[in-house]
Design a protein around this motif. Structure first.
Motif, PDB file in Angstrom:
ATOM      1  N   ASP A 216       3.996   4.807  -9.252  1.00  0.00           N
ATOM      2  CA  ASP A 216       2.885   3.581  -9.124  1.00  0.00           C
ATOM      3  C   ASP A 216       3.556   2.307  -8.973  1.00  0.00           C
ATOM      4  N   ASP A 217       4.771   1.995  -9.014  1.00  0.00           N
ATOM      5  CA  ASP A 217       5.509   0.929  -8.721  1.00  0.00           C
ATOM      6  C   ASP A 217       5.757   0.644  -7.387  1.00  0.00           C
ATOM      7  N   LEU A 218       4.982  -0.123  -6.372  1.00  0.00           N
ATOM      8  CA  LEU A 218       5.139  -0.085  -5.151  1.00  0.00           C
ATOM      9  C   LEU A 218       6.852  -0.614  -4.620  1.00  0.00           C
ATOM     10  N   GLN A 234       2.616   6.237  -2.924  1.00  0.00           N
ATOM     11  CA  GLN A 234       2.141   5.208  -4.243  1.00  0.00           C
ATOM     12  C   GLN A 234       0.647   5.745  -4.496  1.00  0.00           C
ATOM     13  N   ARG A 236      -3.062   5.075  -7.112  1.00  0.00           N
ATOM     14  CA  ARG A 236      -3.800   3.945  -7.578  1.00  0.00           C
ATOM     15  C   ARG A 236      -3.996   4.152  -8.905  1.00  0.00           C
ATOM     16  N   LYS A 239       0.238   0.950 -13.043  1.00  0.00           N
ATOM     17  CA  LYS A 239       0.437  -0.531 -12.681  1.00  0.00           C
ATOM     18  C   LYS A 239      -0.389  -0.910 -11.299  1.00  0.00           C
ATOM     19  N   TYR A 240      -0.620  -0.017 -10.340  1.00  0.00           N
ATOM     20  CA  TYR A 240      -1.026  -0.152  -9.348  1.00  0.00           C
ATOM     21  C   TYR A 240      -2.209  -1.498  -9.199  1.00  0.00           C
ATOM     22  N   ARG A 241      -1.871  -2.215  -8.227  1.00  0.00           N
ATOM     23  CA  ARG A 241      -3.003  -3.544  -7.873  1.00  0.00           C
ATOM     24  C   ARG A 241      -3.295  -3.357  -6.513  1.00  0.00           C
ATOM     25  N   ASP A 244      -1.231  -4.340  -3.598  1.00  0.00           N
ATOM     26  CA  ASP A 244       0.030  -3.821  -3.297  1.00  0.00           C
ATOM     27  C   ASP A 244      -0.146  -3.353  -1.883  1.00  0.00           C
ATOM     28  N   GLU A 245      -1.489  -2.891  -1.386  1.00  0.00           N
ATOM     29  CA  GLU A 245      -1.519  -2.500  -0.232  1.00  0.00           C
ATOM     30  C   GLU A 245      -1.545  -3.341   0.832  1.00  0.00           C
ATOM     31  N   THR A 255      -0.934   5.829   0.539  1.00  0.00           N
ATOM     32  CA  THR A 255      -1.409   5.303  -1.035  1.00  0.00           C
ATOM     33  C   THR A 255      -2.740   6.287  -1.269  1.00  0.00           C
TER      34      THR A 255
END
Length: 272
Positions: A216-218, A234, A236, A239-241, A244-245, A255
């Protein structure tokens, strides 16, 4: 011609490495909660012909206690499959004859039971949570600043992570404070350190192109794995935001919504 993109690359995979917090479960009170579909996804991977390892920067409990917590949540997982920073740090200390001052969570201290901590000549920080008081940080600073050649080890370098009640500051924030105060660069043990990822690959007996990291951490999961030559996907969750994309330096190979979706895509490709 083998397909090197996602998900075609799944045909040639021999191993999968999973991050844990934010991928398998969200930590929090009472041991946290499993993310929907993740328990079944781990079962599917274990039933396949792929090797499976778990790679975490968890430093609030010993591996044994951490694995026991995940087993209570319903995961089929054993200590030997889990790679975490503390045992790797102990190996480095012994190899280099170093005696640490520890700024870590109380639950992690048993990992260092066999380590000489008298007259410290280095500092180790982990995710100490409420132990990151001014007094404790200042004590670590004084140890470092008093050394002719200060050595700071950081068990991971995450900025924040997600618990069930929201986001929490991670060890990287405090690592940066000590780096700045002492004018030094910490040695990171754990993700995204290439040495840490390589130790997992060595355990599986695989080359980087034969393995896939899901996290989850890019930057630390996906970027760290890609830097070693692996594919990085990754989820979603955790901690995905959404930002990040659009990250300026790290682009995930894919993703996906969650671990369950990633595993289904991998296994479907391998059936064709």
């Amino acid at each position: 011609m083998a397909d090197s993109g996602w998900p075609g690359c799944a045909k040639n995979l021999k191993g999968v490495i999973l991050d844990m917090c934010g991928v398998l479960y969200d930590s929090g009170e009472g041991g946290g909660v499993a993310i929907s579909g993740s328990i079944e996804a781990v079962k599917k991977l274990k039933a396949s012909d792929l090797q499976l390892r778990f790679c975490t920067n968890e430093t609030q409990a010993t591996r044994e206690k951490f694995v026991a917590k995940l087993q209570r949540l319903g995961f089929d997982i054993s200590v030997s499959e889990v790679f975490s920073p503390a045992p790797a740090a102990v190996a480095v200390l012994k190899e280099r004859g170093l005696r640490p001052h520890l700024l870590v969570y109380d639950g992690l201290l048993p990992e260092f039971d066999g380590v000489d901590r008298t007259d410290p000549n280095c500092v180790i920080i982990g995710d100490a949570a409420e132990n990151f008081s001014y007094q404790n940080l200042n004590e670590a600073f004084r140890v470092l600043i008093g050394l002719e050649k200060p050595v700071l080890f950081s068990l991971g370098q995450g900025r924040y992570y997600k618990e069930t009640d929201g986001l929490k500051l991670d060890v990287g924030v405090y690592m940066k404070a000590l780096e700045y105060a002492c004018d030094l660069e910490a040695e990171v043990i754990g993700k995204p350190s290439p040495t840490f990822f390589q130790s997992v690959l060595n355990d599986m007996g695989l080359q980087p192109h034969e393995a896939l990291m899901i996290g989850d951490d890019l930057v630390n999961d996906v970027g760290g794995a890609q830097h070693c030559g692996m594919k990085g996907v990754q989820v979603r969750t955790g901690k995905y935001r959404p930002s990040d994309e659009r990250h300026p330096t790290v682009t995930a190979d894919s993703t996906v919504d969650n671990l369950a979706q990633a595993v289904d895509m991998i296994l479907n490709q391998r059936r064709h």
